[in-house]
Design an enzyme around this catalytic site. Structure first.
Site, PDB file in Angstrom:
ATOM      1  N   SER A 211     -24.264   6.226  27.250  1.00  0.00           N
ATOM      2  CA  SER A 211     -25.463   6.431  26.447  1.00  0.00           C
ATOM      3  C   SER A 211     -26.648   5.776  27.135  1.00  0.00           C
ATOM      4  CB  SER A 211     -25.270   5.817  25.059  1.00  0.00           C
ATOM      5  OG  SER A 211     -26.499   5.628  24.401  1.00  0.00           O
TER       6      SER A 211
ATOM      7  N   HIS B 166      -5.281  17.890   5.767  1.00  0.00           N
ATOM      8  CA  HIS B 166      -6.567  17.650   5.089  1.00  0.00           C
ATOM      9  C   HIS B 166      -7.290  16.437   5.671  1.00  0.00           C
ATOM     10  CE1 HIS B 166      -5.309  20.442   1.867  1.00  0.00           C
ATOM     11  NE2 HIS B 166      -4.128  19.868   2.004  1.00  0.00           N
TER      12      HIS B 166
END
Length: 434
Positions: A279, A157
């Protein structure tokens, strides 16, 4: 070029021709050598059963061998005025041999020609995909063994769960590839059956010998029923797409793990900067573009079975022109899957794993089950031990020494069974590549 089905000199409407031919010529380059090999086997068989003379067969084989040599040398070009590769090969035979060349289509249809070409092509592509998968598999096995003692948090999970290791992680994907290759093997066995001789789907009144072409083309068997042979068009592509989707699912999940583990919040692994991108405005960024694109491509590949189902599920038996579209769905996807395998095998050996990850305080509850198991070994029931350890966690009294970790069963952190996984994979791979 005049179409092989054309009965007069009236040309097909240009727009109709463009629409019906579609992208066939773009993909027929891949099928060219298989079309010629199929014609060679068919030509030999026609002579064996006495439909054409040995001399006629030898003349056609000589021309076909020249065409095949040009294809293998890269000097063969698809004629843009041809309807498809089948038309072009027959046109060359007629141009060089006259009436003798016209006999190549005896007891054959363009339907079983394209079926044959696609099956031979797909079997070869399965071998190529297998070889590339093998390369990736061997890297995973090597990394699993190399890092088998480096611990890693396990998650369920996306919550911290139990101790894992890089050996267990790499080994998991290696074994996943074993199942994926087993599916490829099953699909290859189904595809690897000779459809030649089924003609347009209803056989021929000529006494052809389909065992001969089956043997000469290297098929393991044949599609015996002529109607069913035609029904395998679309089915073969769909089944391979399912195997490809399964393999792509493994690669996509692995790529997702890598993206997750590379993030600063996890920081389990890294790569040299030449395997990441930057970036335009954030100078600190090292983006996992390779793995993000693998994930995206593999998601697209996993949509293939649905696309084939939608293309073929409302068709009755017999050939339909809808099947022409299978090439443009499947062929680019095969390229994409192979490219994903290639880039993963190129990049993964450069992975750098972090040691000492579980020493961080936030991972201490990974060992809650270990502590419970210790209590059980000392005589407590599992449920009582569970409550006791749970209370220790609630009261911030929980503690566990990493050095006490001891897993021995098959497939656990301390017993990865890599040699068994590798043995099974290699046995299957050798059958596929043989």
């Amino acid at each position: 070029m005049k179409k092989i089905w054309q009965k007069d000199d009236l040309a097909t409407n240009i727009l109709v021709n463009k629409f019906t031919v579609g992208k066939d010529l773009d993909f027929d380059e891949r099928l060219a050598k298989y079309d010629v090999k199929g014609s060679m086997a068919h030509c030999k068989m026609l002579a064996e059963v006495g439909i054409i003379s040995n001399e006629e067969s030898e003349q056609m084989l000589s021309v076909l061998e020249e065409i095949l040599k040009d294809i293998e040398n890269g000097t063969f070009e698809i004629d843009k005025t041809a309807e498809d590769i089948h038309s072009q090969v027959e046109s060359v035979l007629i141009e060089k041999l006259g009436d003798t060349g016209k006999k190549i289509h005896t007891a054959r249809s363009r339907n079983d020609q394209v079926l044959l070409d696609i099956k031979l092509y797909l079997v070869d592509e399965i071998r190529e995909i297998t070889a590339l998968t093998d390369e990736f598999f061997q890297i995973l096995i090597k990394l699993a063994d190399q890092h088998k003692n480096v611990l890693l948090p396990g998650y369920t999970h996306l919550q911290i769960a139990m101790p894992s290791s890089f050996g267990l992680w790499f080994g998991a994907y290696a074994e996943a590839l074993l199942d994926d290759v087993e599916m490829l093997f099953s699909v290859k066995n189904i595809i690897n059956k000779n459809p030649l001789g089924s003609a347009a789907g209803y056989g021929s009144s000529f006494p052809i010998d389909r065992e001969s072409t089956t043997y000469n083309l290297g098929f393991q068997s044949m599609n015996y029923n002529s109607v069913y042979a035609q029904m395998t068009r679309g089915k073969s592509e769909k089944m391979l797409s399912m195997a490809m989707a399964t393999l792509a699912g493994t690669l996509g999940k692995f790529a997702y793990d890598v993206c997750l583990y590379l993030s600063q919040n996890f920081d389990f692994i890294s790569f040299p900067k030449e395997f990441t991108t930057g970036s335009s405005i954030m100078p600190h960024k090292k983006n996992p573009d390779i793995f993000e694109l693998v994930r995206a491509r593999c998601n697209r590949i996993q949509s293939l079975p649905n696309e084939f189902i939608l293309l073929t599920n409302n068709l009755p038996s017999g050939y339909h022109r809808d099947m022409q579209l299978t090439k443009e769905i499947l062929f680019p996807a095969i390229d994409s899957l192979k490219e994903c395998l290639e880039i993963l095998s190129y990049t993964l050996p450069n992975i750098q794993v972090k040691d000492g990850i579980l020493e961080d305080e936030k991972y201490k509850y990974l060992f809650s089950v270990e502590k419970i198991n210790e209590e059980v070994k000392n005589g407590s029931s599992f449920r009582d031990a569970y409550v006791k350890v749970g209370q220790e966690i609630e009261n911030n009294e929980f503690d566990f020494e990493i050095g006490n970790l001891n897993h021995t069963h098959q497939g656990s952190i301390g017993n990865l069974c890599l040699e068994k996984i590798e043995y099974q994979f290699n046995k299957l791979k050798n059958k596929l590549l043989g």
